[in-house]
Design an enzyme around this catalytic site. Structure first.
Site, PDB file in Angstrom:
ATOM      1  N   THR A  93     -21.324 -10.147  -7.237  1.00 17.38           N
ATOM      2  CA  THR A  93     -21.678 -10.902  -8.436  1.00 17.38           C
ATOM      3  C   THR A  93     -21.020 -10.280  -9.659  1.00 17.38           C
ATOM      4  OG1 THR A  93     -23.685  -9.615  -8.936  1.00 17.38           O
ATOM      5  CG2 THR A  93     -23.905 -11.448  -7.376  1.00 17.38           C
ATOM      6  N   GLY A  94     -20.889 -11.087 -10.712  1.00 16.94           N
ATOM      7  CA  GLY A  94     -20.216 -10.599 -11.914  1.00 16.94           C
ATOM      8  C   GLY A  94     -18.778 -10.224 -11.636  1.00 16.94           C
ATOM      9  N   ALA A  95     -18.095 -11.050 -10.811  1.00 14.86           N
ATOM     10  CA  ALA A  95     -16.774 -10.676 -10.292  1.00 14.86           C
ATOM     11  C   ALA A  95     -15.623 -11.320 -11.041  1.00 14.86           C
ATOM     12  CB  ALA A  95     -16.691 -11.037  -8.808  1.00 14.86           C
ATOM     13  N   SER A  97     -14.474 -10.415 -14.006  1.00 15.43           N
ATOM     14  CA  SER A  97     -13.767  -9.458 -14.854  1.00 15.43           C
ATOM     15  C   SER A  97     -14.341  -8.078 -14.618  1.00 15.43           C
ATOM     16  CB  SER A  97     -13.888  -9.833 -16.337  1.00 15.43           C
ATOM     17  OG  SER A  97     -15.240  -9.726 -16.763  1.00 15.43           O
ATOM     18  N   GLY A 100     -16.559  -5.770 -11.486  1.00 13.73           N
ATOM     19  CA  GLY A 100     -16.706  -6.733 -10.408  1.00 13.73           C
ATOM     20  C   GLY A 100     -15.365  -7.235  -9.910  1.00 13.73           C
ATOM     21  N   TYR A 238     -31.950  -3.372 -21.568  1.00 12.75           N
ATOM     22  CA  TYR A 238     -30.968  -3.140 -20.504  1.00 12.75           C
ATOM     23  C   TYR A 238     -31.429  -2.049 -19.542  1.00 12.75           C
ATOM     24  CZ  TYR A 238     -26.490  -1.975 -18.314  1.00 12.75           C
ATOM     25  OH  TYR A 238     -25.490  -1.714 -17.408  1.00 12.75           O
TER      26      TYR A 238
END
Length: 364
Positions: A93-95, A97, A100, A238
């Site tokens: 996931t978050g791939a 940039s 990722g 966060y």
């Protein structure tokens, strides 16, 4: 010792240790034997030949140097990564940039079939195209993982179209840099961060876990933050979300260890990505490149550690455990030294000037 060795807990701990380190059980029988070496036969054979064995101190260093350069198993890490990932289905996931993207490319280069997930479809298409041009296998699904139904959809499509997931890497995250006092009227700050950083990861783990347990193998890698080692001002939402994910990682690992499903928490330090705002306040802050961070995180695919963290992070954990009040006071002072308004807190002007001189960038 022999009596304790009969206990089931001890036998399981020993078996897990041997498996983790790739040591055959028979090796235990050769631990600590009483061995003495005699040189009499050698000395007799060399007598009169003008030959003698050199002192050990004269050759140990070159011998060790040769081992490090030629025989160290760490040199085979790339080969071991290829063996571990060849043909594996890796969901990242978050791939689109940053870390990722780098992990997706490195997994594909190692022979995995990678499935990329992120919101930005154009960027996903670019990454997949670059992977395929390099000879790798990749697919993507554009999805907003903060919507839990999207997590279910991605997991199901991956299973149907590519097969059961072997490695799940929960990398997608949102960060908000804002003091908690400024979020008192912005409760959605916490909701949005928890939704993506924690609940989306939980939903994906929930989706892939049945197949992993059924096959008796699987690996979940959760990307965390070194900010958990100390109280991190301005990042309460966060770090709270990552702390929740870190605790979940530890708990699931303890529950599923003997089922072949393993969990790793990767405590990444600063990485030079858009989320870091590397071109703004943190331009001069020391940080890893996405490629280096990805390679560091992916070592866990081979070594299967419980936690991946650097020495600085470990030291901060220890300091915060041993002296939590002192570390809280230190972080409170640094919050004022590194105030966004440099005219604020004039009592720390000298501290600010000194740190600017010797410490590049901002730590918070």
């Amino acid at each position: 010792a022999e009596m304790l060795g009969q206990l089931g807990m001890v036998q399981r701990a020993r078996a897990n240790w041997l498996r983790d380190h790739g040591v055959p059980a028979a090796v235990l029988e050769s631990f600590n034997p009483a061995i003495r070496y005699s040189t009499r036969n050698r000395d007799r054979a060399l007598a009169g030949a003008g030959l003698r064995c050199p002192p050990q101190a004269s050759y140990v260093a070159p011998l060790w140097d040769y081992w490090l350069r030629n025989l160290d198993p760490a040199l085979e890490l790339d080969a071991r990564l290829r063996r571990a990932l060849a043909g594996a289905i890796v969901l990242i996931t978050g791939a689109s940039s940053g870390v990722g993207e780098a992990m997706a490319k490195q997994c594909a280069a190692a022979g995995a079939r990678v499935v990329l997930v992120a919101r930005r479809e154009a960027e996903l298409r670019r990454v997949v195209a670059e992977i395929r041009e390099a000879g790798g296998a990749a697919a993507y699904y554009a999805a907003d993982l903060s919507e839990l139904q999207e997590c279910d959809r991605v997991a199901e499509r991956t299973r149907v179209e590519h097969g059961p997931v072997d490695v799940l890497i929960n990398n997608a995250a949102r960060s908000i840099r804002r003091p908690a006092t400024e979020s008192l009227e912005r409760f959605h700050d916490y909701e949005r961060v928890m939704q993506l950083n924690f609940f989306a990861a939980v939903r994906l783990i929930r989706a892939v876990l049945p197949d992993m347990r059924g096959r008796g193998r699987g690996h979940v890698i959760n990307i965390l933050t070194s900010g958990l080692a100390l109280p991190a001002p301005r990042f309460s939402a966060y770090t709270a979300s990552k702390a929740a994910l870190g605790q979940l990682t530890d708990t699931l690992a303890s529950e599923l260890l003997d089922e072949g499903v393993e969990f790793t928490g990767v405590y990444l330090p600063w990485v030079r990505t858009p989320m870091m705002d590397a071109s703004g306040k943190y331009k001069r802050t020391r940080a890893m490149t996405p490629e280096a961070a990805a390679a560091w995180a992916l070592e866990s695919v081979v070594k299967r550690p419980r936690r991946v963290m650097d020495g600085d992070t470990r030291r901060r954990y220890v300091l915060n455990t041993l002296a939590p009040v002192a570390m809280t006071r230190l972080m409170n002072s640094l919050l004022r030294v590194y105030a966004d308004d440099e005219d604020a807190h004039p009592e720390f002007a000298a501290d600010r000037a000194l740190l600017k001189r010797f410490v590049p960038g901002r730590p918070m």
